[in-house]
Design a protein around this motif. Structure first.
Motif, mmCIF file in Angstrom:
data_model
loop_
_atom_site.group_PDB
_atom_site.id
_atom_site.type_symbol
_atom_site.label_atom_id
_atom_site.label_comp_id
_atom_site.label_asym_id
_atom_site.label_seq_id
_atom_site.Cartn_x
_atom_site.Cartn_y
_atom_site.Cartn_z
ATOM 1 N N CYS A 97 -15.470 2.795 -4.113
ATOM 2 C CA CYS A 97 -16.544 2.682 -3.121
ATOM 3 C C CYS A 97 -16.491 3.802 -2.096
ATOM 4 O O CYS A 97 -16.798 3.619 -0.923
ATOM 5 C CB CYS A 97 -16.490 1.326 -2.417
ATOM 6 S SG CYS A 97 -16.627 -0.085 -3.532
ATOM 7 N N GLY A 98 -16.019 4.983 -2.506
ATOM 8 C CA GLY A 98 -15.990 6.139 -1.630
ATOM 9 C C GLY A 98 -14.791 6.237 -0.708
ATOM 10 O O GLY A 98 -14.705 7.152 0.103
ATOM 11 N N SER A 99 -13.836 5.306 -0.810
ATOM 12 C CA SER A 99 -12.642 5.332 0.044
ATOM 13 C C SER A 99 -11.387 5.293 -0.813
ATOM 14 O O SER A 99 -11.385 4.729 -1.917
ATOM 15 C CB SER A 99 -12.612 4.129 0.986
ATOM 16 O OG SER A 99 -13.698 4.155 1.864
ATOM 17 N N GLU A 100 -10.307 5.878 -0.284
ATOM 18 C CA GLU A 100 -9.024 5.829 -0.974
ATOM 19 C C GLU A 100 -8.535 4.383 -1.040
ATOM 20 O O GLU A 100 -8.681 3.623 -0.083
ATOM 21 C CB GLU A 100 -8.002 6.683 -0.229
ATOM 22 C CG GLU A 100 -6.699 6.846 -0.986
ATOM 23 C CD GLU A 100 -5.750 7.817 -0.298
ATOM 24 O OE1 GLU A 100 -4.537 7.587 -0.403
ATOM 25 O OE2 GLU A 100 -6.228 8.775 0.337
ATOM 26 N N MET A 101 -7.963 4.010 -2.177
ATOM 27 C CA MET A 101 -7.422 2.659 -2.337
ATOM 28 C C MET A 101 -6.028 2.587 -1.730
ATOM 29 O O MET A 101 -5.309 3.577 -1.691
ATOM 30 C CB MET A 101 -7.392 2.263 -3.815
ATOM 31 C CG MET A 101 -8.757 2.248 -4.462
ATOM 32 S SD MET A 101 -8.742 1.677 -6.161
ATOM 33 C CE MET A 101 -8.933 -0.078 -5.882
ATOM 34 N N GLU A 102 -5.648 1.389 -1.268
ATOM 35 C CA GLU A 102 -4.342 1.169 -0.654
ATOM 36 C C GLU A 102 -3.409 0.498 -1.646
ATOM 37 O O GLU A 102 -3.796 -0.452 -2.344
ATOM 38 C CB GLU A 102 -4.477 0.274 0.574
ATOM 39 C CG GLU A 102 -5.315 0.871 1.671
ATOM 40 C CD GLU A 102 -5.504 -0.074 2.850
ATOM 41 O OE1 GLU A 102 -5.558 -1.311 2.643
ATOM 42 O OE2 GLU A 102 -5.594 0.432 3.979
ATOM 43 N N LEU A 103 -2.160 0.977 -1.704
ATOM 44 C CA LEU A 103 -1.129 0.336 -2.517
ATOM 45 C C LEU A 103 -0.786 -1.005 -1.886
ATOM 46 O O LEU A 103 -0.490 -1.077 -0.685
ATOM 47 C CB LEU A 103 0.118 1.221 -2.586
ATOM 48 C CG LEU A 103 1.322 0.649 -3.323
ATOM 49 C CD1 LEU A 103 1.014 0.433 -4.806
ATOM 50 C CD2 LEU A 103 2.520 1.568 -3.147
ATOM 51 N N LEU A 104 -0.854 -2.088 -2.678
ATOM 52 C CA LEU A 104 -0.511 -3.406 -2.156
ATOM 53 C C LEU A 104 1.000 -3.554 -2.080
ATOM 54 O O LEU A 104 1.712 -3.238 -3.034
ATOM 55 C CB LEU A 104 -1.098 -4.510 -3.042
ATOM 56 C CG LEU A 104 -2.613 -4.622 -3.044
ATOM 57 C CD1 LEU A 104 -3.058 -5.717 -4.015
ATOM 58 C CD2 LEU A 104 -3.144 -4.908 -1.652
ATOM 59 N N GLU A 105 1.488 -4.058 -0.970
ATOM 60 C CA GLU A 105 2.910 -4.334 -0.779
ATOM 61 C C GLU A 105 3.263 -5.627 -1.504
ATOM 62 O O GLU A 105 2.541 -6.626 -1.385
ATOM 63 C CB GLU A 105 3.203 -4.488 0.719
ATOM 64 C CG GLU A 105 4.592 -4.975 1.027
ATOM 65 C CD GLU A 105 4.749 -5.412 2.471
ATOM 66 O OE1 GLU A 105 5.809 -5.979 2.775
ATOM 67 O OE2 GLU A 105 3.837 -5.216 3.287
ATOM 68 N N GLU A 106 4.373 -5.620 -2.234
ATOM 69 C CA GLU A 106 4.851 -6.831 -2.893
ATOM 70 C C GLU A 106 5.637 -7.651 -1.880
ATOM 71 O O GLU A 106 6.692 -7.239 -1.419
ATOM 72 C CB GLU A 106 5.778 -6.492 -4.073
ATOM 73 C CG GLU A 106 5.079 -5.890 -5.245
ATOM 74 C CD GLU A 106 6.008 -5.675 -6.423
ATOM 75 O OE1 GLU A 106 7.175 -6.125 -6.391
ATOM 76 O OE2 GLU A 106 5.572 -5.043 -7.386
ATOM 77 N N LYS A 107 5.122 -8.825 -1.541
ATOM 78 C CA LYS A 107 5.834 -9.724 -0.633
ATOM 79 C C LYS A 107 6.632 -10.709 -1.481
ATOM 80 O O LYS A 107 6.172 -11.153 -2.526
ATOM 81 C CB LYS A 107 4.840 -10.444 0.266
ATOM 82 C CG LYS A 107 4.024 -9.486 1.109
ATOM 83 C CD LYS A 107 2.926 -10.229 1.833
ATOM 84 C CE LYS A 107 1.909 -9.242 2.357
ATOM 85 N NZ LYS A 107 0.589 -9.787 2.416
#
Length: 126
Positions: free
Chosen positions: A30-40
């Motif tokens: 959607c035109g933005s960089e994706m964020e790496l999800l933190e594993e909790k």
């Protein structure tokens, strides 16, 4: 098997991707960089989000939380997955479903993942 599974989420949407090959670079949605999800791996009460792994007839059962996670429209588990050696399996859930899944694997040494639409990515290993 990848040494580590990584999940990325779009900043402007709920899109989640998991690269299936080693990947270097930026992912965008959607035109933005994706964020790496933190594993909790533990919540403050260690009861509602951590995947519980158990051996059952027919495979491995993963239940989200020692106290079952809510499955309301506004707060629910979107999916549960496991990594077993070189195999990765995922089950989608929707509001109203039970927050659990049975996977047809014999190896009890798996890593479980789940994604809460409010609190993100949670994991556990057995």
């Amino acid at each position: 098997m990848p040494e580590k599974f990584e999940f990325y989420k779009g900043k402007d949407c709920n899109g989640i991707v998991m690269p299936i090959n080693p990947y270097e670079g930026d992912l965008s949605c959607c035109g933005s960089e994706m964020e790496l999800l933190e594993e909790k791996t533990a919540d403050f009460k260690n009861e509602k989000h951590v995947p519980i792994i158990e051996k059952v007839d027919g495979g491995i059962k993963v239940t989200v939380g020692s106290t079952l996670h809510p499955m309301a429209e506004e707060h629910h588990i979107e999916w549960i997955a496991i990594a077993d050696g070189d195999c990765f399996m995922l089950k989608y859930l929707k509001p109203g479903d039970e927050p659990s899944a049975i996977f047809p694997v014999e190896n009890p040494e798996v890593k479980a993942f789940e994604h809460c639409n409010v609190h993100g990515l949670w994991t556990n290993k057995k």
